[in-house]
Design a protein around this motif. Structure first.
Motif, PDB file in Angstrom:
ATOM      1  N   GLU A 168       0.828  -1.229   0.000  1.00 25.12           N
ATOM      2  CA  GLU A 168       0.000   0.000   0.000  1.00 25.12           C
ATOM      3  C   GLU A 168       0.851   1.264   0.000  1.00 25.12           C
ATOM      4  N   ILE A 169       1.890   1.310   0.835  1.00 23.44           N
ATOM      5  CA  ILE A 169       2.719   2.514   0.951  1.00 23.44           C
ATOM      6  C   ILE A 169       3.846   2.528  -0.069  1.00 23.44           C
ATOM      7  N   GLY A 170       4.447   1.362  -0.317  1.00 19.36           N
ATOM      8  CA  GLY A 170       5.618   1.297  -1.179  1.00 19.36           C
ATOM      9  C   GLY A 170       5.364   1.726  -2.616  1.00 19.36           C
ATOM     10  N   ILE A 171       4.236   1.298  -3.187  1.00 16.06           N
ATOM     11  CA  ILE A 171       3.967   1.599  -4.592  1.00 16.06           C
ATOM     12  C   ILE A 171       3.771   3.099  -4.846  1.00 16.06           C
ATOM     13  N   PRO A 172       2.830   3.769  -4.170  1.00 14.35           N
ATOM     14  CA  PRO A 172       2.667   5.201  -4.446  1.00 14.35           C
ATOM     15  C   PRO A 172       3.859   6.044  -4.013  1.00 14.35           C
ATOM     16  N   ALA A 173       4.572   5.605  -2.956  1.00 15.77           N
ATOM     17  CA  ALA A 173       5.710   6.380  -2.463  1.00 15.77           C
ATOM     18  C   ALA A 173       6.839   6.433  -3.478  1.00 15.77           C
TER      19      ALA A 173
END
Length: 415
Positions: free
Chosen positions: A235-240
């Motif tokens: 969840e966090i890794g992709i958009p970040a």
């Protein structure tokens, strides 16, 4: 209590928890604009890192507060824990305001840390209580998905509110004071609302309950806790990292707009998930979502910049790598994972649910670990290669849904 009174109490409890779901996103998204102001106080290559420290402090708070929050549920009950969480949130925002008064970055970080305590406790209350109010199973999952939709909506609206109120200012910490005043007022109002709202306490909550075992005695919970820990990497890794991947190709402004679509799709996915959650099991939903996520991430890594597609951004049709489109689409997949994984992991835990919820919140610390690992890999092997991290995380979640989510410890007494 009559059946009618019991039903009314249940409805009021669900409404209160939905409101707290939105509060969680509101508090979490306050750290970014305040941190952005502080970022301008620093120079050199570490400025952006310093500006992000507030978010890091939020995640660190989960690591420390998760298990104590679960203990609070079992000892003092859900309502009292929620009230303490809201009060702590007010104090955290007050510290962020004081950071401007004393011109102290350390005070700001302390405020972000305290706000992280608040959000951790709120999450610990909301997730299990909605599951229990829905009677577990599909209905419990559906209530968490509806709450997740409100969470995403509040998460999307908070930056817009900040932008509208701060406008073109935002060079001094005092420029965001109006936001902090609103936040403190919201906390005060929410405290009064929760205080005056009757909230149904599950059997055993706030009482001296004898625990013969622990949540760690349930295999499906242990594997589910690992799944949540890894889910944060997706969840966090992709958009970040998506903005970093796209900026050299289309510029920062367009890259940010494209990455923003990920969060919009999360909102859409949660809305759809809440509509079908009462008819489709958590196991099926997570299996499909994780399976599709694995395919999308894998295809993005393989195709990368080799295939170009057109997308409409900021009033113009632009050519972008297909990898960006595929990665944005994973927002639909991650949208339903949190609530469904939680529902699967606590199914059949009974009196152990409160403690299990606290452990779950500790696992949110993965949101700080996995994106950092991905960024490190990107610096050495390239951005597309770094997506091996969310790919492996999504693969584990798929395996958990298919094989690891079954409760094989039904012989343990849970009432």
């Amino acid at each position: 209590m009559s059946a009618k009174q019991s039903q009314s109490l249940r409805i009021m409890t669900i409404i209160a928890m939905m409101f707290l779901y939105a509060m969680i996103a509101f508090v979490t998204n306050l750290a970014a604009p305040v941190g952005k102001i502080w970022e301008q106080s620093f120079t050199g290559s570490n400025a952006q890192f310093m500006g992000m420290l507030g978010n890091a402090m939020n995640f660190l708070a989960y690591l420390i507060m998760g298990i104590p929050a679960g203990w609070m549920l079992s000892k003092i009950g859900y309502k009292r824990t929620a009230l303490i969480a809201v009060f702590v949130g007010f104090v955290g925002v007050l510290f962020q305001w004081l950071s401007g008064v004393f011109d102290s970055f350390v005070v700001y970080l302390l405020g972000a840390f305290v706000c992280g305590f608040s959000v951790c406790m709120l999450n610990t209350v909301v997730n299990p209580l909605l599951t229990l109010m829905g009677g577990g199973g599909k209905k419990g999952n559906q209530l968490n998905l509806i709450g997740g939709t409100l969470n995403s909506l509040a998460g999307a609206l908070t930056p817009m509110l900040v932008g509208a109120l701060v406008g073109a200012a935002g060079k001094e910490i005092d420029d965001v004071n109006v936001i902090l005043y609103i936040a403190m007022a919201v906390f005060a109002v929410v405290y009064l609302v929760i205080r005056l709202t009757p909230i149904a306490e599950p059997d055993g909550a706030g009482q001296d309950v004898v625990y013969e075992r622990s949540p760690w005695s349930f295999r499906h919970f242990v594997l589910g806790a690992v799944a949540i820990f890894l889910y944060m990497g997706v969840e966090i890794g992709i958009p970040a990292t998506l903005i970093s991947y796209m900026t050299p190709r289309v510029g920062f402004a367009v890259a940010g707009f494209i990455a923003g679509r990920y969060w919009i799709l999360m909102l859409v996915g949660r809305f759809v998930g809440s509509a079908i959650g009462g008819r489709v099991s958590s196991k099926v939903m997570v299996s499909v979502a994780a399976g599709v996520a694995v395919l999308l991430i894998g295809a993005a890594m393989l195709l990368g910049d080799k295939v170009m597609v057109h997308t409409f951004v900021q009033g113009a049709l632009r050519e972008v790598p297909i990898a960006s489109t595929l990665l944005v689409l994973t927002g639909l997949c991650t949208s339903i994972m949190w609530g469904c994984i939680f529902n699967l992991a606590v199914e059949g835990l009974g009196k152990y649910t409160a403690k299990a919820s606290g452990i779950f919140m500790t696992m949110v610390f993965g949101g700080a670990l996995w994106p950092s690992l991905q960024a490190s890999i990107a610096g050495h092997a390239g951005m597309l290669v770094s997506y091996i991290v969310p790919l492996l995380c999504a693969t584990y979640i798929l395996c958990y849904a298919l094989w690891g989510s079954k409760n094989v410890n039904t012989d343990i007494k849970v009432d």
